[in-house]
Write a protein that holds these residues in place. Sequence first.
Motif, mmCIF file in Angstrom:
data_model
loop_
_atom_site.group_PDB
_atom_site.id
_atom_site.type_symbol
_atom_site.label_atom_id
_atom_site.label_comp_id
_atom_site.label_asym_id
_atom_site.label_seq_id
_atom_site.Cartn_x
_atom_site.Cartn_y
_atom_site.Cartn_z
ATOM 1 N N CYS A 86 0.853 -1.208 0.000
ATOM 2 C CA CYS A 86 0.000 0.000 0.000
ATOM 3 C C CYS A 86 0.881 1.247 0.000
ATOM 4 O O CYS A 86 1.876 1.320 0.719
ATOM 5 C CB CYS A 86 -0.883 -0.037 1.246
ATOM 6 S SG CYS A 86 -1.884 1.443 1.488
ATOM 7 N N CYS A 89 -2.249 6.212 -0.442
ATOM 8 C CA CYS A 89 -2.732 7.345 -1.235
ATOM 9 C C CYS A 89 -4.080 7.847 -0.731
ATOM 10 O O CYS A 89 -4.475 8.978 -1.010
ATOM 11 C CB CYS A 89 -2.838 6.949 -2.698
ATOM 12 S SG CYS A 89 -4.139 5.721 -3.027
ATOM 13 N N GLY A 90 -4.827 6.994 -0.057
ATOM 14 C CA GLY A 90 -6.105 7.409 0.519
ATOM 15 C C GLY A 90 -7.298 7.284 -0.409
ATOM 16 O O GLY A 90 -8.425 7.595 -0.012
ATOM 17 N N CYS A 92 -8.977 4.812 -1.354
ATOM 18 C CA CYS A 92 -9.992 3.876 -0.864
ATOM 19 C C CYS A 92 -10.857 4.489 0.235
ATOM 20 O O CYS A 92 -12.021 4.111 0.399
ATOM 21 C CB CYS A 92 -9.337 2.599 -0.359
ATOM 22 S SG CYS A 92 -8.041 2.904 0.858
ATOM 23 N N CYS A 127 -8.896 0.962 -5.436
ATOM 24 C CA CYS A 127 -7.446 0.957 -5.206
ATOM 25 C C CYS A 127 -6.675 0.859 -6.535
ATOM 26 O O CYS A 127 -6.847 -0.106 -7.275
ATOM 27 C CB CYS A 127 -7.067 -0.214 -4.310
ATOM 28 S SG CYS A 127 -5.282 -0.317 -4.062
HETATM 29 S S1 SF4 Z 1 -6.285 2.989 -2.461
HETATM 30 FE FE1 SF4 Z 1 -6.063 2.493 -0.273
HETATM 31 S S2 SF4 Z 1 -5.201 0.417 -0.225
HETATM 32 FE FE2 SF4 Z 1 -4.896 1.212 -2.301
HETATM 33 S S3 SF4 Z 1 -2.839 2.089 -2.263
HETATM 34 FE FE3 SF4 Z 1 -4.279 3.753 -1.818
HETATM 35 S S4 SF4 Z 1 -4.405 3.821 0.438
HETATM 36 FE FE4 SF4 Z 1 -3.478 1.831 -0.133
#
Ligand code: SF4
Length: 136
Positions: A86, A89-90, A92, A127
């Motif tokens: 992971c 990035c946020g 999700c 994601c």
């Molecule tokens: S979307 Fe969520 S799980 Fe996927 S990389 Fe970004 S923070 Fe990590």
Amino acid sequence: MKTIKVSLQYSLNSITTPLVSNLIRKFNVEVNILHANISLNKIGTLIADITGNDQDIQDALDYIENQDGIRYKLFNKKLIWQEEDCVHCGACTAVCPSNALTMNKDTWCLEFSKEKCLVCGLCAKACPLNVMSLQA
Ligand code: SF4
Ligand code: SF4
């Protein structure tokens, strides 16, 4: 004791059934409501954890099955987070309906609360690195 996660589907006009209180009163189970979208004259959904011994849980499920206009679906999958891949990035967190995914304001790292997860799979779709997945 075990805990199962269920989705209850209410048909039109069936929400007047005091289902949750009856489950607790009749079957000695704990019901932890995680998400509810229910109102008069609409179909509704309620997602909950039910905790109890095997027989009490089975009796509770049989009781639900016998209610007019109410059906249940068991969540047999669980969310797997490959934390080591992971990038925090946020993305999700924006789609998670239950706040099971949040960003730690001090570290800016993703945090996952398994207890709040509805196993909806929206984060897996959001994601960009596919580090979230639903598995049986
Ligand atoms: S979307 Fe969520 S799980 Fe996927 S990389 Fe970004 S923070 Fe990590
Ligand atoms: S599956 Fe993902 S988006 Fe859905 S509730 Fe769980 S953590 Fe949130």
